[in-house]
Each structure stands twice: as C-alpha cells, then as structure tokens.
Design a protein around this motif. Structure first.
Motif, mmCIF file in Angstrom:
data_model
loop_
_atom_site.group_PDB
_atom_site.id
_atom_site.type_symbol
_atom_site.label_atom_id
_atom_site.label_comp_id
_atom_site.label_asym_id
_atom_site.label_seq_id
_atom_site.Cartn_x
_atom_site.Cartn_y
_atom_site.Cartn_z
ATOM 1 N N HIS A 24 0.784 -1.560 -0.331
ATOM 2 C CA HIS A 24 -0.283 0.238 0.328
ATOM 3 C C HIS A 24 0.595 1.546 0.499
ATOM 4 O O HIS A 24 0.408 2.303 -0.419
ATOM 5 C CB HIS A 24 -0.528 -0.162 0.989
ATOM 6 N N GLU A 62 -9.772 4.538 -1.131
ATOM 7 C CA GLU A 62 -10.769 4.097 -0.789
ATOM 8 C C GLU A 62 -10.318 2.791 0.631
ATOM 9 O O GLU A 62 -10.359 2.333 1.800
ATOM 10 C CB GLU A 62 -12.060 3.836 -1.211
ATOM 11 N N VAL A 63 -9.694 1.690 -0.268
ATOM 12 C CA VAL A 63 -9.485 1.090 0.833
ATOM 13 C C VAL A 63 -8.448 1.001 1.579
ATOM 14 O O VAL A 63 -8.550 0.655 2.460
ATOM 15 C CB VAL A 63 -9.171 -0.451 -0.494
ATOM 16 N N THR A 64 -7.507 1.585 0.632
ATOM 17 C CA THR A 64 -6.383 2.086 2.091
ATOM 18 C C THR A 64 -6.331 2.681 2.796
ATOM 19 O O THR A 64 -6.186 3.019 4.203
ATOM 20 C CB THR A 64 -5.056 2.393 0.304
ATOM 21 N N GLU A 65 -7.769 3.775 2.733
ATOM 22 C CA GLU A 65 -7.972 4.610 3.676
ATOM 23 C C GLU A 65 -8.436 4.335 4.944
ATOM 24 O O GLU A 65 -8.119 4.709 6.063
ATOM 25 C CB GLU A 65 -8.985 5.842 3.161
ATOM 26 N N ARG A 66 -8.806 2.959 4.707
ATOM 27 C CA ARG A 66 -9.914 2.069 5.937
ATOM 28 C C ARG A 66 -8.616 1.257 6.208
ATOM 29 O O ARG A 66 -8.662 0.733 7.700
ATOM 30 C CB ARG A 66 -11.160 0.706 5.363
ATOM 31 N N LYS A 67 -7.554 0.243 5.098
ATOM 32 C CA LYS A 67 -6.866 -0.570 5.772
ATOM 33 C C LYS A 67 -5.774 -0.554 6.522
ATOM 34 O O LYS A 67 -5.039 -0.759 7.561
ATOM 35 C CB LYS A 67 -6.400 -1.489 4.802
ATOM 36 N N TYR A 70 -4.854 0.247 10.125
ATOM 37 C CA TYR A 70 -5.167 -1.065 10.950
ATOM 38 C C TYR A 70 -3.975 -1.751 10.910
ATOM 39 O O TYR A 70 -3.691 -1.889 11.519
ATOM 40 C CB TYR A 70 -6.227 -1.541 9.865
#
Length: 80
Positions: A24, A62-67, A70
């Motif tokens: 990422h 969008e996916v990276t903003e969530r993952k 974490y």
C-alpha cells in the motif's frame, strides 16, 4: 539477468513476499509521484472522471484509507 528476460513464477509461493502494508505504501508513493510530476495528466484525470484509471485509483485510495490505519496499529502493537 544475463539473458535480459523476465518471467512470472508459476507457483504462488515463489513470488516475492512483501507485507500488504508495504505494498500500500509503495502504491501510494507512486500515485504521489504521478500527481507531482504528471500534473497535466493528473488534473485531467480529476476533472473529467472518465478514465478507468480514475476508478482504480479512487477505489484503491478508499480501501487504503480503511486498511492502512489498521495495519499501522497492528504493527505498532506488535513491536512496542
């Protein structure tokens, strides 16, 4: 290297193993370089929204903003 040829391994376990957090980061770095040095293309991408590239980049962000948070928190918990 001597033959100047590239190949993809036929077995998945022979691929280079990089943690997803690093992947990422590397993709985000490349997107940042595109935004910085390919400003005309980047501006066109953001204003017209018609390219497949826009959809892929937008979804990745969008996916990276969530993952990513974490992954960072797991990494910090593991080593601190």
């Amino acid at each position: 290297l001597e033959k100047n040829q590239y190949y993809l391994p036929s077995q998945r376990d022979q691929f280079l193993h990089l943690p997803e957090m690093i992947i990422h980061y590397l993709v985000l770095y490349n997107i940042g370089m595109i935004a910085r040095y390919e400003t005309e293309w980047w501006y066109e991408l953001l204003t017209q929204h018609v390219s497949d590239d826009y959809v892929l980049i937008r979804r990745f962000l969008e996916v990276t903003e969530r993952k990513f948070p974490y992954y960072i928190s797991n990494f910090l918990r593991q080593y601190l």
